[in-house]
Design an enzyme around this catalytic site. Sequence first.
Site, PDB file in Angstrom:
ATOM      1  N   TYR A 145      15.571  29.887  10.156  1.00  0.00           N
ATOM      2  CA  TYR A 145      14.349  30.637  10.635  1.00  0.00           C
ATOM      3  C   TYR A 145      14.196  30.779  12.003  1.00  0.00           C
ATOM      4  CZ  TYR A 145      12.843  30.358   5.830  1.00  0.00           C
ATOM      5  OH  TYR A 145      12.650  30.536   4.390  1.00  0.00           O
ATOM      6  N   LYS A 188       0.824  -1.059   0.117  1.00  0.00           N
ATOM      7  CA  LYS A 188       0.076  -0.027   0.162  1.00  0.00           C
ATOM      8  C   LYS A 188       0.820   1.216   0.046  1.00  0.00           C
ATOM      9  CE  LYS A 188      -0.174  -0.569   5.001  1.00  0.00           C
ATOM     10  NZ  LYS A 188      -1.069  -0.964   6.216  1.00  0.00           N
TER      11      LYS A 188
HETATM   12  C1  LIG Z   1      -0.370  -1.587   6.870  1.00  0.00           C
HETATM   13  C2  LIG Z   1      -0.996  -3.067   7.257  1.00  0.00           C
HETATM   14  C3  LIG Z   1       0.019  -4.166   7.296  1.00  0.00           C
HETATM   15  C4  LIG Z   1       1.420  -4.048   7.307  1.00  0.00           C
HETATM   16  O1  LIG Z   1       1.960  -3.726   8.301  1.00  0.00           O
HETATM   17  P1  LIG Z   1       3.479  -3.667   8.472  1.00  0.00           P
HETATM   18  O2  LIG Z   1       3.775  -3.426  10.125  1.00  0.00           O
HETATM   19  O3  LIG Z   1       4.041  -2.568   7.545  1.00  0.00           O
HETATM   20  O4  LIG Z   1       4.077  -4.969   8.417  1.00  0.00           O
HETATM   21  C5  LIG Z   1      -0.732  -5.490   7.917  1.00  0.00           C
HETATM   22  N1  LIG Z   1      -2.169  -5.501   7.988  1.00  0.00           N
HETATM   23  C6  LIG Z   1      -2.842  -4.509   7.687  1.00  0.00           C
HETATM   24  C7  LIG Z   1      -4.175  -4.619   8.157  1.00  0.00           C
HETATM   25  C8  LIG Z   1      -2.329  -3.318   7.638  1.00  0.00           C
HETATM   26  O5  LIG Z   1      -3.270  -2.259   7.701  1.00  0.00           O
END
Ligand SMILES: *Cc1c(COP(=O)(O)O)cnc(C)c1O
Length: 383
Positions: A269, A52
């Site tokens: 800044y 994702k």
């Molecule tokens: C993002 C996500 C993962 C992966 O998590 P990681 O900690 O990056 O391995 C797995 N399951 C769900 C439901 C997620 O939202």
Amino acid sequence: MHDIQARASPRAGSAIPAGATGVITIDLARLRANWQALAHHVAPAECGAVVKADAYGLGASRVIPALVAAGCRSLFVATPEEAAAAREHAPDAAIYVLDGLLPGTEMQLAWTGAVPVLASLDELRAWAAASDGPAPTALHVDTGLNRLGMSAREVEELAIDRELLRRLDLRLVMSHLACADEAGHIMNREQLDSFKRLCASLPQARASLAASDGLMLGAAFHFDLVRPGYALYGGQAAPERTTPVQPVVRVSARILQVQDVAPGDRIGYSASYRATAPRRIATIAAGYADGVFRHASATNAEPGGAVVIGGRRAPIVGRVSMDLITVDVTDLRDPTPTRGDWVDLIGPELPIEDVGAAAKTIGYEVLTRLGPRFHRVYLDQGA
Ligand SMILES: *Cc1c(COP(=O)(O)O)cnc(C)c1O
């Protein structure tokens, strides 16, 4: 780690435009090796991959083919659009959509051949209604995270709804752990027990509970399929245990100017940092637009982030601005940093966890905030 040595130009062996101020190097061979190491660790369970958010910012169009080549057959994305993009690079993989069924996306998902991870009876009914035969379905059951997923009550209702179940091809039942980064946390055991109970009440299907941190909790948490994301990209998600993966990402940027400041001079800044002695300051072509967190700024009272130059850390001083940071290189000699040198923002001596901690966040956010301005280079030895 990679071709890039801190003082050598990363142009060696790769086509980086002369005007590139920063380079993100992504080692696809390491990525494949990480997937294989995790697959080995969890066998006989299957190892999937969470891709994702553009594969955690690293580029899904390059990451997905590498994972498929390594043997990965199950991909998880968040949205229908990510699923469609993933399908182009993984014609045969199972693609699960974690956000479930957005109203009106039934046709798009079916067309993509993606399996939505459904989190309510409403979603299940809508998905079943849109399908001619039994609808390929993954089910998200909630076991304590209270984020996405069907409640135990809804699962009970589903379990006795023969008519609805008949119209579903239940491919996967999954849940997500809240505290898997703390091995001793009581919620791990509670969620494990709850997950087993809910699975037992449903028709036989494959089961998945663990992400990167959960898969380090032991075989009891692996079930049929694990869903790592962060670990594949080199992240250490379980602080108490070492996940058998290697860093995948290196981020380097160039020094634009090196200058000496006098005691009392202010830097950046809001003049939030004041030199208390003669200091040498290097200005680097990286800022919050490139993913350097503004929270990594440093005042005299509170240190912030750092960069690595020639294997040695140089602390950020003053504010992180949009395109620039200033770092203190007073103590770096032999050789002294000069204009045009490359420094690491993330690298072998600066893991993403440290970069995150210095900005009061986590390595996940470091990866997913890497900016679009830096040039991306994919290494792929042995492909
Ligand atoms: C993002 C996500 C993962 C992966 O998590 P990681 O900690 O990056 O391995 C797995 N399951 C769900 C439901 C997620 O939202």
